[in-house]
Motif scaffolding. Structure first.
Motif, PDB file in Angstrom:
ATOM      1  N   UNK A 108      31.435  25.080 -20.104  1.00 21.43           N
ATOM      2  CA  UNK A 108      32.753  25.618 -20.303  1.00 21.43           C
ATOM      3  C   UNK A 108      33.838  24.558 -20.629  1.00 21.43           C
ATOM      4  N   UNK A 109      33.519  23.174 -20.917  1.00 20.62           N
ATOM      5  CA  UNK A 109      34.567  22.140 -21.045  1.00 20.62           C
ATOM      6  C   UNK A 109      34.673  22.308 -22.456  1.00 20.62           C
ATOM      7  N   UNK A 110      35.708  22.395 -23.266  1.00 20.31           N
ATOM      8  CA  UNK A 110      35.935  22.145 -24.637  1.00 20.31           C
ATOM      9  C   UNK A 110      35.631  20.749 -24.979  1.00 20.31           C
ATOM     10  N   UNK A 147      28.247  15.063 -19.603  1.00 20.83           N
ATOM     11  CA  UNK A 147      29.296  15.950 -18.768  1.00 20.83           C
ATOM     12  C   UNK A 147      29.306  17.337 -19.388  1.00 20.83           C
ATOM     13  N   UNK A 148      29.409  17.397 -20.674  1.00 21.83           N
ATOM     14  CA  UNK A 148      29.687  18.588 -21.197  1.00 21.83           C
ATOM     15  C   UNK A 148      28.480  19.584 -21.267  1.00 21.83           C
ATOM     16  N   UNK A 196      36.893  13.703 -11.392  1.00 22.31           N
ATOM     17  CA  UNK A 196      37.873  14.583 -11.834  1.00 22.31           C
ATOM     18  C   UNK A 196      37.596  16.050 -11.505  1.00 22.31           C
ATOM     19  N   UNK A 197      36.237  16.534 -11.807  1.00 21.32           N
ATOM     20  CA  UNK A 197      36.089  18.039 -11.410  1.00 21.32           C
ATOM     21  C   UNK A 197      36.389  18.305 -10.285  1.00 21.32           C
ATOM     22  N   UNK A 198      36.005  17.437  -9.230  1.00 17.02           N
ATOM     23  CA  UNK A 198      36.062  17.787  -7.641  1.00 17.02           C
ATOM     24  C   UNK A 198      37.645  17.819  -7.310  1.00 17.02           C
ATOM     25  N   UNK A 199      38.398  16.922  -8.256  1.00 19.65           N
ATOM     26  CA  UNK A 199      39.859  16.968  -7.735  1.00 19.65           C
ATOM     27  C   UNK A 199      40.527  18.048  -8.439  1.00 19.65           C
ATOM     28  N   UNK A 200      39.724  18.789  -9.053  1.00 18.09           N
ATOM     29  CA  UNK A 200      40.597  20.122  -9.913  1.00 18.09           C
ATOM     30  C   UNK A 200      41.245  19.705 -11.304  1.00 18.09           C
ATOM     31  N   UNK A 201      40.849  18.932 -11.799  1.00 14.99           N
ATOM     32  CA  UNK A 201      41.421  18.665 -13.148  1.00 14.99           C
ATOM     33  C   UNK A 201      41.124  19.706 -14.194  1.00 14.99           C
ATOM     34  N   UNK A 218      40.231  15.628 -20.426  1.00 17.14           N
ATOM     35  CA  UNK A 218      39.469  14.660 -19.464  1.00 17.14           C
ATOM     36  C   UNK A 218      38.667  13.546 -20.660  1.00 17.14           C
ATOM     37  N   UNK A 219      38.407  14.011 -21.800  1.00 18.10           N
ATOM     38  CA  UNK A 219      37.736  13.101 -22.671  1.00 18.10           C
ATOM     39  C   UNK A 219      38.892  11.836 -22.983  1.00 18.10           C
TER      40      UNK A 219
END
Length: 69
Positions: free
Chosen positions: A24-26, A18-19, A64-69, A31-32
């Motif tokens: 850009x995801x820390x 995923x990363x 989660x990404x599509x739902x705007x998390x 989400x982890x």
């Protein structure tokens, strides 16, 4: 229930993939934790292997990404 090592490996694999797709995801993004809980509940539902659980985790993170998390 699935072995804790399998669960940990699946979680790490899903998070790494995923990363790689979302640089850009820390590394310590919330989400982890959500992923870990999701895979833990998924693993209790039925025994799986690392690859299958990782696939479930990647799909979960994409949602989660599509739902705007």
């Amino acid at each position: 229930m699935v072995d804790e090592v399998v669960l940990k490996n699946a979680m790490e694999t899903a998070w790494m993939v995923y990363r790689a797709q979302h640089p850009e995801v820390d590394a310590h993004d919330s989400r982890r934790c959500l992923l870990e809980r999701h895979l833990h509940s998924r693993s209790e539902a039925r025994a799986s292997d690392t690859e299958q659980l990782a696939g479930f985790g990647i799909a979960y993170l994409q949602r989660l990404s599509r739902d705007g998390c």
